[in-house]
Design a protein around this motif. Structure first.
Motif, PDB file in Angstrom:
ATOM      1  N   GLU A 116       2.748  -2.315   3.213  1.00  0.00           N
ATOM      2  CA  GLU A 116       2.542  -1.586   2.343  1.00  0.00           C
ATOM      3  C   GLU A 116       2.468  -0.097   2.533  1.00  0.00           C
ATOM      4  OE1 GLU A 116       0.233  -4.076  -0.905  1.00  0.00           O
ATOM      5  OE2 GLU A 116      -0.903  -4.210   0.851  1.00  0.00           O
ATOM      6  N   LYS A 117       3.086   0.623   1.858  1.00  0.00           N
ATOM      7  CA  LYS A 117       2.880   2.040   2.182  1.00  0.00           C
ATOM      8  C   LYS A 117       1.576   2.590   1.698  1.00  0.00           C
ATOM      9  CE  LYS A 117       7.577   3.784   2.188  1.00  0.00           C
ATOM     10  NZ  LYS A 117       8.689   4.489   1.339  1.00  0.00           N
ATOM     11  N   ALA A 118       1.029   3.699   2.052  1.00  0.00           N
ATOM     12  CA  ALA A 118      -0.219   4.201   1.683  1.00  0.00           C
ATOM     13  C   ALA A 118      -0.202   4.301   0.375  1.00  0.00           C
ATOM     14  CB  ALA A 118      -0.605   5.658   2.321  1.00  0.00           C
ATOM     15  N   GLY A 119      -1.292   3.794  -0.529  1.00  0.00           N
ATOM     16  CA  GLY A 119      -1.558   4.045  -1.889  1.00  0.00           C
ATOM     17  C   GLY A 119      -2.235   2.781  -2.494  1.00  0.00           C
ATOM     18  N   VAL A 120      -2.146   2.447  -3.731  1.00  0.00           N
ATOM     19  CA  VAL A 120      -3.029   1.659  -4.505  1.00  0.00           C
ATOM     20  C   VAL A 120      -2.175   0.006  -4.438  1.00  0.00           C
ATOM     21  CG1 VAL A 120      -4.496   1.025  -6.631  1.00  0.00           C
ATOM     22  CG2 VAL A 120      -4.129   3.436  -5.665  1.00  0.00           C
ATOM     23  N   SER A 121      -3.030  -0.874  -4.323  1.00  0.00           N
ATOM     24  CA  SER A 121      -2.215  -2.108  -4.490  1.00  0.00           C
ATOM     25  C   SER A 121      -2.883  -3.002  -5.310  1.00  0.00           C
ATOM     26  CB  SER A 121      -2.399  -2.865  -3.008  1.00  0.00           C
ATOM     27  OG  SER A 121      -1.245  -2.489  -1.977  1.00  0.00           O
ATOM     28  N   ARG A 122      -2.342  -3.761  -6.016  1.00  0.00           N
ATOM     29  CA  ARG A 122      -3.090  -4.847  -6.956  1.00  0.00           C
ATOM     30  C   ARG A 122      -3.456  -6.082  -6.072  1.00  0.00           C
ATOM     31  NH1 ARG A 122      -2.954  -6.230 -12.731  1.00  0.00           N
ATOM     32  NH2 ARG A 122      -3.179  -8.585 -12.857  1.00  0.00           N
ATOM     33  N   GLY A 147      -2.276   0.474   3.257  1.00  0.00           N
ATOM     34  CA  GLY A 147      -1.402   1.123   4.091  1.00  0.00           C
ATOM     35  C   GLY A 147      -1.206   0.587   5.405  1.00  0.00           C
ATOM     36  N   HIS A 148      -0.132  -0.205   5.750  1.00  0.00           N
ATOM     37  CA  HIS A 148      -0.084  -1.048   6.767  1.00  0.00           C
ATOM     38  C   HIS A 148       1.383  -1.406   6.967  1.00  0.00           C
ATOM     39  CE1 HIS A 148       0.152  -4.915   4.225  1.00  0.00           C
ATOM     40  NE2 HIS A 148      -0.486  -4.021   3.393  1.00  0.00           N
ATOM     41  N   LYS A 149       1.857  -1.582   8.223  1.00  0.00           N
ATOM     42  CA  LYS A 149       3.162  -2.000   8.245  1.00  0.00           C
ATOM     43  C   LYS A 149       3.179  -3.527   8.637  1.00  0.00           C
ATOM     44  CE  LYS A 149       3.793   2.452  11.192  1.00  0.00           C
ATOM     45  NZ  LYS A 149       3.980   2.905  12.601  1.00  0.00           N
ATOM     46  N   ASN A 189     -12.559   5.388  -0.601  1.00  0.00           N
ATOM     47  CA  ASN A 189     -12.110   6.034  -1.872  1.00  0.00           C
ATOM     48  C   ASN A 189     -10.805   6.787  -1.966  1.00  0.00           C
ATOM     49  OD1 ASN A 189     -13.211   8.466  -0.909  1.00  0.00           O
ATOM     50  ND2 ASN A 189     -15.146   8.154  -1.636  1.00  0.00           N
ATOM     51  N   ALA A 190     -10.459   7.716  -2.904  1.00  0.00           N
ATOM     52  CA  ALA A 190      -9.416   8.393  -2.934  1.00  0.00           C
ATOM     53  C   ALA A 190      -9.472   9.568  -1.851  1.00  0.00           C
ATOM     54  CB  ALA A 190      -9.086   8.943  -4.473  1.00  0.00           C
ATOM     55  N   ALA A 191     -10.620  10.213  -1.899  1.00  0.00           N
ATOM     56  CA  ALA A 191     -10.608  11.412  -0.965  1.00  0.00           C
ATOM     57  C   ALA A 191     -10.635  10.744   0.489  1.00  0.00           C
ATOM     58  CB  ALA A 191     -12.268  12.029  -1.072  1.00  0.00           C
ATOM     59  N   GLY A 192     -11.294   9.483   0.834  1.00  0.00           N
ATOM     60  CA  GLY A 192     -11.163   9.002   2.044  1.00  0.00           C
ATOM     61  C   GLY A 192      -9.662   8.760   2.539  1.00  0.00           C
ATOM     62  N   LEU A 193      -8.928   8.106   1.668  1.00  0.00           N
ATOM     63  CA  LEU A 193      -7.557   7.920   2.132  1.00  0.00           C
ATOM     64  C   LEU A 193      -6.814   9.025   2.328  1.00  0.00           C
ATOM     65  CD1 LEU A 193      -5.193   5.907   2.660  1.00  0.00           C
ATOM     66  CD2 LEU A 193      -4.760   5.863   0.080  1.00  0.00           C
ATOM     67  N   LEU A 194      -6.844  10.078   1.303  1.00  0.00           N
ATOM     68  CA  LEU A 194      -6.069  11.457   1.720  1.00  0.00           C
ATOM     69  C   LEU A 194      -6.855  11.919   3.126  1.00  0.00           C
ATOM     70  CD1 LEU A 194      -6.332  12.843  -1.979  1.00  0.00           C
ATOM     71  CD2 LEU A 194      -4.402  11.996  -0.863  1.00  0.00           C
ATOM     72  N   ARG A 195      -7.952  11.926   3.420  1.00  0.00           N
ATOM     73  CA  ARG A 195      -8.390  12.422   4.715  1.00  0.00           C
ATOM     74  C   ARG A 195      -7.834  11.475   5.697  1.00  0.00           C
ATOM     75  NH1 ARG A 195     -13.460  12.662   3.030  1.00  0.00           N
ATOM     76  NH2 ARG A 195     -13.915  10.581   3.617  1.00  0.00           N
ATOM     77  N   ARG A 196      -7.807  10.259   5.631  1.00  0.00           N
ATOM     78  CA  ARG A 196      -7.057   9.481   6.569  1.00  0.00           C
ATOM     79  C   ARG A 196      -5.510   9.744   6.732  1.00  0.00           C
ATOM     80  NH1 ARG A 196      -9.241   4.405   7.637  1.00  0.00           N
ATOM     81  NH2 ARG A 196     -11.258   4.939   6.671  1.00  0.00           N
ATOM     82  N   MET A 197      -5.136  10.021   5.735  1.00  0.00           N
ATOM     83  CA  MET A 197      -3.622  10.203   5.630  1.00  0.00           C
ATOM     84  C   MET A 197      -3.149  11.531   6.671  1.00  0.00           C
ATOM     85  SD  MET A 197      -2.687   9.254   1.888  1.00  0.00           S
ATOM     86  CE  MET A 197      -0.890  10.098   1.866  1.00  0.00           C
ATOM     87  N   SER A 198      -3.991  12.488   6.653  1.00  0.00           N
ATOM     88  CA  SER A 198      -3.723  13.695   7.352  1.00  0.00           C
ATOM     89  C   SER A 198      -3.813  13.537   8.816  1.00  0.00           C
ATOM     90  CB  SER A 198      -5.156  14.704   6.957  1.00  0.00           C
ATOM     91  OG  SER A 198      -6.103  14.272   7.536  1.00  0.00           O
ATOM     92  N   THR A 217      -1.736   9.225  -7.865  1.00  0.00           N
ATOM     93  CA  THR A 217      -1.921   7.695  -8.003  1.00  0.00           C
ATOM     94  C   THR A 217      -3.395   7.167  -7.741  1.00  0.00           C
ATOM     95  OG1 THR A 217       0.584   7.347  -7.750  1.00  0.00           O
ATOM     96  CG2 THR A 217      -0.958   5.561  -7.498  1.00  0.00           C
ATOM     97  N   ILE A 218      -3.689   7.613  -6.601  1.00  0.00           N
ATOM     98  CA  ILE A 218      -4.986   7.014  -6.004  1.00  0.00           C
ATOM     99  C   ILE A 218      -5.936   7.874  -6.840  1.00  0.00           C
ATOM    100  CG2 ILE A 218      -3.995   6.421  -3.924  1.00  0.00           C
ATOM    101  CD1 ILE A 218      -5.258   8.828  -2.554  1.00  0.00           C
ATOM    102  N   GLU A 219      -5.994   8.908  -6.865  1.00  0.00           N
ATOM    103  CA  GLU A 219      -7.108   9.707  -7.779  1.00  0.00           C
ATOM    104  C   GLU A 219      -7.080   9.054  -9.344  1.00  0.00           C
ATOM    105  OE1 GLU A 219      -7.421  14.284  -5.655  1.00  0.00           O
ATOM    106  OE2 GLU A 219      -5.909  13.894  -7.358  1.00  0.00           O
ATOM    107  N   ALA A 220      -6.126   8.451  -9.679  1.00  0.00           N
ATOM    108  CA  ALA A 220      -6.210   8.163 -11.232  1.00  0.00           C
ATOM    109  C   ALA A 220      -6.498   6.623 -11.241  1.00  0.00           C
ATOM    110  CB  ALA A 220      -4.927   8.121 -11.875  1.00  0.00           C
ATOM    111  N   ALA A 221      -6.701   5.912 -10.171  1.00  0.00           N
ATOM    112  CA  ALA A 221      -6.869   4.674  -9.992  1.00  0.00           C
ATOM    113  C   ALA A 221      -8.485   4.187 -10.137  1.00  0.00           C
ATOM    114  CB  ALA A 221      -6.621   4.070  -8.506  1.00  0.00           C
ATOM    115  N   ASP A 222      -8.630   2.896 -10.664  1.00  0.00           N
ATOM    116  CA  ASP A 222      -9.852   2.482 -10.874  1.00  0.00           C
ATOM    117  C   ASP A 222     -10.401   1.594  -9.660  1.00  0.00           C
ATOM    118  OD1 ASP A 222     -12.528   1.264 -11.420  1.00  0.00           O
ATOM    119  OD2 ASP A 222     -11.708   0.542 -13.178  1.00  0.00           O
ATOM    120  N   LEU A 223     -11.170   2.119  -8.898  1.00  0.00           N
ATOM    121  CA  LEU A 223     -11.523   1.484  -7.401  1.00  0.00           C
ATOM    122  C   LEU A 223     -12.929   1.082  -7.601  1.00  0.00           C
ATOM    123  CD1 LEU A 223      -9.936   4.137  -5.068  1.00  0.00           C
ATOM    124  CD2 LEU A 223      -8.741   1.992  -5.930  1.00  0.00           C
TER     125      LEU A 223
END
Length: 251
Positions: A116-122, A147-149, A189-198, A217-223
């Motif tokens: 799955e690409k980096a993002g939100v999964s159900r 976010g995993h190969k 959380n959303a900020a954490g994923l964006l930081r990790r993506m960098s 997408t991730i900032e709008a997601a309910d986590l």
């Protein structure tokens, strides 16, 4: 009431992504810095501390893949340490790479069919989750950051599937009575994923032109649902630890 410390076993470099991961676990768990130790597996001679001194262990993600044709000495040593965690009596929560490693170690099948690409999964709970001491606090369906190969295609026979999903059939499972494994990242959380993506912009988890859409997408997601996992794991691990300490002192 006496409380125990926790340990994060990190397979990422101590600076950059590794530091970000520690801060994510610290925030998600509600622990103080003095309650969460960090062990970075940076060398093939890294040694685990005495796990019996901890209430629980977190194992973070990794740039490794078990499906790679060759494993470095550091990866092999990391596997040895993770095996010690898995076979100890201390509760442990493995995330992302831990899903592949644990299934790989105990006879399951890991491949790259459901990356799955980096993002939100159900994520959708199974019936088994209703009886699980950690997963039972979760809503039937929730969003989680991924976010995993590679991913687990077939679980080991003695593992219990706790959550699945339309994009990845194995999202959470337990193995034994004290180990929980998530394909997703419950610590972020959303900020954490964006930081990790960098730190992984060129590692194939996403395309540069996808970053803004992923951000929206991730900032709008309910986590809120996935955020329950780590605090529940902490509470459950402390229940076990405090009961053990009480029995020891009363013996």
């Amino acid at each position: 009431m006496k409380t125990g410390k926790f340990l994060l076993v990190a397979l990422r470099p101590a600076d950059g992504a590794g530091r970000a991961e520690y801060l994510d676990f610290l925030e998600a768990s509600g622990l103080e810095k003095e309650e969460l130790d960090l062990l970075t597996v940076a060398r093939p001679d890294t040694v685990l501390p005495n796990l019996g001194e901890y209430a629980g262990v977190f194992v973070g993600g990794s740039p490794f893949n078990v499906t790679d044709l060759e494993h470095s000495d550091l990866q092999k040593h990391s596997h040895d340490l993770l095996y010690q965690v898995l076979t100890s009596s201390v509760p442990a929560l493995f995330t992302c790479y831990g899903a592949s490693y644990t299934a790989f170690t105990f006879g399951g099948l890991v491949n790259r069919d459901f990356g799955e690409k980096a993002g939100v999964s159900r994520v959708e709970l199974t019936n088994a989750a209703q009886l699980d001491p950690v997963a039972q606090v979760l809503p039937p369906c929730f969003g989680a950051l991924t976010g995993h190969k590679e991913s687990v295609a077939i679980l080991p026979r003695h593992a219990s599937l706790l959550a699945s999903g339309p994009t990845c059939p194995v999202q959470m499972y337990s193995i034994g009575s004290r180990n929980w494994v998530t394909q997703f990242h419950p610590e972020m959380n959303a900020a954490g994923l964006l930081r990790r993506m960098s730190f992984y912009a060129n590692d194939g988890y996403f395309l540069p032109e996808e970053v803004e859409e992923i951000k929206r997408t991730i900032e709008a997601a309910d986590l809120s649902g996935v955020a329950l996992i780590i605090p529940r794991f902490v509470d459950y691990a402390l229940e076990i630890f405090n009961a053990r300490e009480k029995a020891f002192h009363n013996a």
